[in-house]
Design a protein around this motif. Structure first.
Motif, PDB file in Angstrom:
ATOM      1  N   VAL A 292       0.869  -1.270  -0.105  1.00 32.06           N
ATOM      2  CA  VAL A 292      -0.126  -0.174  -0.065  1.00 32.06           C
ATOM      3  C   VAL A 292       0.985   1.264  -0.045  1.00 32.06           C
ATOM      4  CG1 VAL A 292      -1.582   1.582   1.369  1.00 32.06           C
ATOM      5  CG2 VAL A 292      -1.998  -1.195   1.037  1.00 32.06           C
ATOM      6  N   ASP A 293       1.976   1.168   0.722  1.00 32.41           N
ATOM      7  CA  ASP A 293       2.803   2.352   0.904  1.00 32.41           C
ATOM      8  C   ASP A 293       3.405   2.646  -0.726  1.00 32.41           C
ATOM      9  OD1 ASP A 293       4.182   4.580   2.211  1.00 32.41           O
ATOM     10  OD2 ASP A 293       5.756   3.077   2.870  1.00 32.41           O
ATOM     11  N   LEU A 294       4.055   1.621  -1.304  1.00 35.59           N
ATOM     12  CA  LEU A 294       4.323   1.868  -2.764  1.00 35.59           C
ATOM     13  C   LEU A 294       3.444   2.385  -3.456  1.00 35.59           C
ATOM     14  CD1 LEU A 294       6.826   1.505  -4.800  1.00 35.59           C
ATOM     15  CD2 LEU A 294       6.168  -0.884  -5.210  1.00 35.59           C
ATOM     16  N   THR A 295       2.143   1.793  -3.346  1.00 36.60           N
ATOM     17  CA  THR A 295       1.066   2.232  -4.324  1.00 36.60           C
ATOM     18  C   THR A 295       0.826   3.601  -4.088  1.00 36.60           C
ATOM     19  OG1 THR A 295       0.168  -0.041  -4.609  1.00 36.60           O
ATOM     20  CG2 THR A 295      -1.257   1.858  -5.075  1.00 36.60           C
ATOM     21  N   ALA A 296       0.655   3.922  -3.111  1.00 36.39           N
ATOM     22  CA  ALA A 296       0.366   5.436  -2.412  1.00 36.39           C
ATOM     23  C   ALA A 296       1.513   6.527  -3.166  1.00 36.39           C
ATOM     24  CB  ALA A 296       0.465   5.698  -1.040  1.00 36.39           C
ATOM     25  N   TYR A 297       2.935   6.118  -3.042  1.00 36.66           N
ATOM     26  CA  TYR A 297       3.831   6.941  -3.414  1.00 36.66           C
ATOM     27  C   TYR A 297       3.919   6.819  -5.246  1.00 36.66           C
ATOM     28  CZ  TYR A 297       8.643   8.517  -4.535  1.00 36.66           C
ATOM     29  OH  TYR A 297       9.699   9.001  -5.125  1.00 36.66           O
ATOM     30  N   ARG A 298       3.666   5.735  -5.976  1.00 35.95           N
ATOM     31  CA  ARG A 298       3.518   5.677  -7.254  1.00 35.95           C
ATOM     32  C   ARG A 298       2.438   6.552  -7.856  1.00 35.95           C
ATOM     33  NH1 ARG A 298       8.841   5.033  -8.626  1.00 35.95           N
ATOM     34  NH2 ARG A 298       9.547   2.958  -8.122  1.00 35.95           N
ATOM     35  N   VAL A 299       1.417   6.320  -7.159  1.00 32.74           N
ATOM     36  CA  VAL A 299       0.303   7.349  -7.677  1.00 32.74           C
ATOM     37  C   VAL A 299       0.376   8.792  -7.559  1.00 32.74           C
ATOM     38  CG1 VAL A 299      -2.265   7.772  -7.352  1.00 32.74           C
ATOM     39  CG2 VAL A 299      -1.288   5.323  -7.241  1.00 32.74           C
ATOM     40  N   LEU A 327      -6.867   5.331   3.737  1.00 30.77           N
ATOM     41  CA  LEU A 327      -6.306   6.537   3.539  1.00 30.77           C
ATOM     42  C   LEU A 327      -6.831   6.963   2.101  1.00 30.77           C
ATOM     43  CD1 LEU A 327      -3.962   8.408   3.531  1.00 30.77           C
ATOM     44  CD2 LEU A 327      -2.501   6.488   2.581  1.00 30.77           C
ATOM     45  N   THR A 328      -6.994   8.168   2.103  1.00 29.45           N
ATOM     46  CA  THR A 328      -7.565   8.759   0.957  1.00 29.45           C
ATOM     47  C   THR A 328      -6.666   9.585   0.537  1.00 29.45           C
ATOM     48  OG1 THR A 328     -10.051   8.599   1.616  1.00 29.45           O
ATOM     49  CG2 THR A 328      -9.492  10.065  -0.187  1.00 29.45           C
ATOM     50  N   GLY A 360      -6.083  -3.215  -3.176  1.00 26.19           N
ATOM     51  CA  GLY A 360      -7.355  -3.474  -2.672  1.00 26.19           C
ATOM     52  C   GLY A 360      -7.980  -2.201  -2.646  1.00 26.19           C
ATOM     53  N   GLY A 361      -7.729  -1.219  -3.238  1.00 26.08           N
ATOM     54  CA  GLY A 361      -8.223   0.233  -3.280  1.00 26.08           C
ATOM     55  C   GLY A 361      -9.168   0.690  -4.471  1.00 26.08           C
ATOM     56  N   HIS A 362      -9.403   1.805  -4.624  1.00 22.79           N
ATOM     57  CA  HIS A 362     -10.100   2.389  -5.735  1.00 22.79           C
ATOM     58  C   HIS A 362      -9.436   3.783  -6.033  1.00 22.79           C
ATOM     59  CE1 HIS A 362     -13.348  -0.339  -5.011  1.00 22.79           C
ATOM     60  NE2 HIS A 362     -13.152  -0.418  -3.993  1.00 22.79           N
ATOM     61  N   LEU A 363      -9.584   3.997  -7.507  1.00 25.39           N
ATOM     62  CA  LEU A 363      -9.054   5.330  -7.848  1.00 25.39           C
ATOM     63  C   LEU A 363     -10.066   5.950  -8.813  1.00 25.39           C
ATOM     64  CD1 LEU A 363      -5.727   6.301  -8.758  1.00 25.39           C
ATOM     65  CD2 LEU A 363      -7.384   6.451 -10.526  1.00 25.39           C
ATOM     66  N   PHE A 364     -10.282   7.331  -8.612  1.00 27.15           N
ATOM     67  CA  PHE A 364     -11.327   8.226  -9.443  1.00 27.15           C
ATOM     68  C   PHE A 364     -10.230   9.230  -9.862  1.00 27.15           C
ATOM     69  CE2 PHE A 364     -12.988   6.260  -5.702  1.00 27.15           C
ATOM     70  CZ  PHE A 364     -14.250   5.652  -6.507  1.00 27.15           C
ATOM     71  N   THR A 376      -8.275  11.253  -7.175  1.00 26.06           N
ATOM     72  CA  THR A 376      -8.520  10.562  -5.645  1.00 26.06           C
ATOM     73  C   THR A 376      -8.475   9.042  -5.700  1.00 26.06           C
ATOM     74  OG1 THR A 376     -10.069  12.508  -5.479  1.00 26.06           O
ATOM     75  CG2 THR A 376     -10.350  10.635  -3.833  1.00 26.06           C
ATOM     76  N   MET A 377      -7.795   8.804  -4.876  1.00 26.45           N
ATOM     77  CA  MET A 377      -7.782   7.260  -4.587  1.00 26.45           C
ATOM     78  C   MET A 377      -7.698   6.947  -3.106  1.00 26.45           C
ATOM     79  SD  MET A 377      -4.272   4.834  -5.130  1.00 26.45           S
ATOM     80  CE  MET A 377      -3.324   5.768  -4.079  1.00 26.45           C
ATOM     81  N   GLU A 378      -8.466   5.800  -2.679  1.00 20.77           N
ATOM     82  CA  GLU A 378      -8.573   5.164  -1.292  1.00 20.77           C
ATOM     83  C   GLU A 378      -8.006   3.971  -1.214  1.00 20.77           C
ATOM     84  OE1 GLU A 378     -12.744   5.063  -1.139  1.00 20.77           O
ATOM     85  OE2 GLU A 378     -13.261   7.051  -0.887  1.00 20.77           O
ATOM     86  N   LEU A 379      -7.120   3.779  -0.083  1.00 20.94           N
ATOM     87  CA  LEU A 379      -6.532   2.614   0.016  1.00 20.94           C
ATOM     88  C   LEU A 379      -6.692   2.102   1.436  1.00 20.94           C
ATOM     89  CD1 LEU A 379      -3.030   3.721  -1.275  1.00 20.94           C
ATOM     90  CD2 LEU A 379      -4.433   2.073  -2.355  1.00 20.94           C
ATOM     91  N   PRO A 380      -6.817   0.811   1.632  1.00 22.68           N
ATOM     92  CA  PRO A 380      -7.060   0.415   2.960  1.00 22.68           C
ATOM     93  C   PRO A 380      -5.940   0.381   3.807  1.00 22.68           C
ATOM     94  CG  PRO A 380      -6.972  -1.467   1.556  1.00 22.68           C
ATOM     95  CD  PRO A 380      -6.646  -0.391   0.561  1.00 22.68           C
ATOM     96  N   LEU A 381      -6.047   0.621   5.057  1.00 25.97           N
ATOM     97  CA  LEU A 381      -5.131   0.713   6.136  1.00 25.97           C
ATOM     98  C   LEU A 381      -4.847  -0.671   6.803  1.00 25.97           C
ATOM     99  CD1 LEU A 381      -6.000   3.876   8.180  1.00 25.97           C
ATOM    100  CD2 LEU A 381      -4.062   3.610   6.519  1.00 25.97           C
ATOM    101  N   ARG A 382      -3.543  -0.893   6.829  1.00 19.79           N
ATOM    102  CA  ARG A 382      -2.946  -2.113   7.523  1.00 19.79           C
ATOM    103  C   ARG A 382      -2.382  -1.864   8.815  1.00 19.79           C
ATOM    104  NH1 ARG A 382      -6.013  -3.291   4.374  1.00 19.79           N
ATOM    105  NH2 ARG A 382      -5.895  -4.753   2.605  1.00 19.79           N
ATOM    106  N   ASN A 383      -2.962  -2.089   9.896  1.00 21.07           N
ATOM    107  CA  ASN A 383      -2.487  -1.669  11.352  1.00 21.07           C
ATOM    108  C   ASN A 383      -2.051  -2.997  12.172  1.00 21.07           C
ATOM    109  OD1 ASN A 383      -3.082   0.925  10.706  1.00 21.07           O
ATOM    110  ND2 ASN A 383      -5.206   0.753  11.547  1.00 21.07           N
TER     111      ASN A 383
END
Length: 399
Positions: A292-299, A327-328, A360-364, A376-383
């Motif tokens: 998820v961290d890599l996806t957020a950075y790349r987007v 995380l949005t 596991g997220g969505h992007l608009f 806008t992208m929504e990604l699930p948090l992993r805690n």
């Protein structure tokens, strides 16, 4: 049925079939000689019953019917149903389950036993409940049970082989699917790296060329930033292409994948190219899983690259909103798209959507009513494993 696997040609008898029929004929003659004076009629009947065994694959039902009727005829003529005399019937009842369905084999076996039992009770000698009249019944039933067991064994072996073949095909398909997914992931990484750094290098080189005469000092600083941009591009390309190497390669890359912790460096790189990026956040910053961290950075990287290349503006905004479950990320600008006749449609948005789905997220993405463009992208948090994700602290997002 599975008998075709063991008998490829159901029409023609084999040498083994002929030898089996000949051996059973000899056994039946021996049994006939114990209870009969070897009448020609008995020899002919036993010969007919044994001959039909040769065609047990082509005519299994007819084989059982003929063997039973011939043996019944011998019993009517005065022969006792000894196990040796019953050899053709025993062989027929044994072979039938291997060629037809179990229920059909059971019906034929019970019918054969019934006919033989009636004949023995009506024409046999000795006590009615003695072994001379009833001793053959267990033998016939045992032959049918053994034949059914052989058939079950063959079906089981065929099923095991079929499952093994299916498992092998499934493994191959899964391997091909994994290879395809890995190639797609590497292709997305290459696209993000190349598009980002080439866009920055292009912007820096164009600005430096414009300022070369009017402001040589600033042009010199931009050219030094251009060197940093190309060096960073080479490092990321080396790390990405290193994924194609063998795992035991001594030069395999050991660098961690980029994440939101490198967001300040990313913002600084764009500012050197002339794009002012404003970063804001809301909520409690949570650690993210590596994927998820890599996806957020790349987007974010791809979105800012698109702003620098196509938006025609010098400002962009990145907003991170941490909620309880997701995380949005919002990347927006207020510019107007730069129209170019020779610009071919790219795969940036497609790659970003694929990245979001893989995590596991969505992007608009689309144009804003007030002008500009927004992703806008929504990604699930992993805690589950706090502290192990890349994450982002509140100080690091400040440019």
């Amino acid at each position: 049925m599975t008998t075709d696997r063991y008998y490829p040609d159901r029409r023609l008898p084999t040498r083994g079939d002929c030898l089996l029929a000949l051996a059973l004929y000899g056994v039946s003659i021996a049994g006939l000689s114990m209870t009969d004076e070897l009448r020609p009629s008995g020899l002919v009947l036993m010969a007919a019953a044994c001959t039909m065994l040769v065609w047990h694959r082509a005519r299994p039902r007819t084989m059982v019917v003929l063997a039973t009727l011939c043996t019944v005829a011998v019993g009517v003529l005065g022969g006792e149903f000894s196990p040796m005399l019953m050899a053709p019937v025993l062989a027929a009842v044994y072979l039938l389950p291997q060629q037809v369905e179990r229920r059909t084999a059971q019906v034929f076996a019970v019918t054969a036993v019934s006919l033989l039992l009636i004949t023995s009770l009506a024409f046999g000698t000795g006590a009615i409940l003695g072994h001379e009249r009833l001793g053959f019944v267990p033998w016939v039933l045992l032959a049918g049970a053994i034949g059914d067991g052989v058939r079950n064994r063959r079906d089981y072996v065929s099923a095991v082989e079929a499952r093994a073949e299916l498992a092998e095909r499934t493994r191959e398909e899964e391997a091909r699917q994994r290879v395809g997914e890995e190639r797609m992931r590497i292709a997305r990484d290459l696209h993000d790296v190349i598009a980002h750094h080439i866009a920055l290098a292009h912007a820096q080189a164009g600005t430096a060329a414009h300022l070369l005469r009017s402001n040589p000092g600033q042009a010199q600083r931009l050219l030094s930033h251009l060197t940093d941009t190309t060096s960073s591009a080479l490092r990321e390309l080396k790390a990405t292409l290193g994924l194609l190497r063998r795992p035991d390669h001594p030069d395999a890359p050991l660098e961690p994948a980029p994440g939101l912790a490198q967001l300040p460096d990313l913002v600084a790189a764009f500012e050197k190219a002339g794009l002012v990026v404003t970063v804001s956040w809301q909520g409690t910053v949570e650690p993210l899983s590596p994927g998820v961290d890599l996806t957020a950075y790349r987007v974010i990287q791809e979105s800012l690259t698109n702003v620098a290349k196509h938006a025609g503006t010098g400002e962009a905004a990145v907003h991170l909103d941490y909620s309880r479950r997701c995380l949005t990320i919002t990347v927006s600008d207020d510019g107007q798209p730069i129209e170019s006749e020779d610009r071919a449609p790219g795969y940036g948005l497609i790659g970003m959507r694929e990245r979001a789905r893989s995590a596991g997220g969505h992007l608009f993405a689309g144009r804003r009513p007030q002008g500009g463009f927004e992703v806008t992208m929504e990604l699930p948090l992993r805690n589950n494993n706090p502290g192990r994700g890349g994450g982002l602290d509140e100080e690091s997002v400040k440019p």
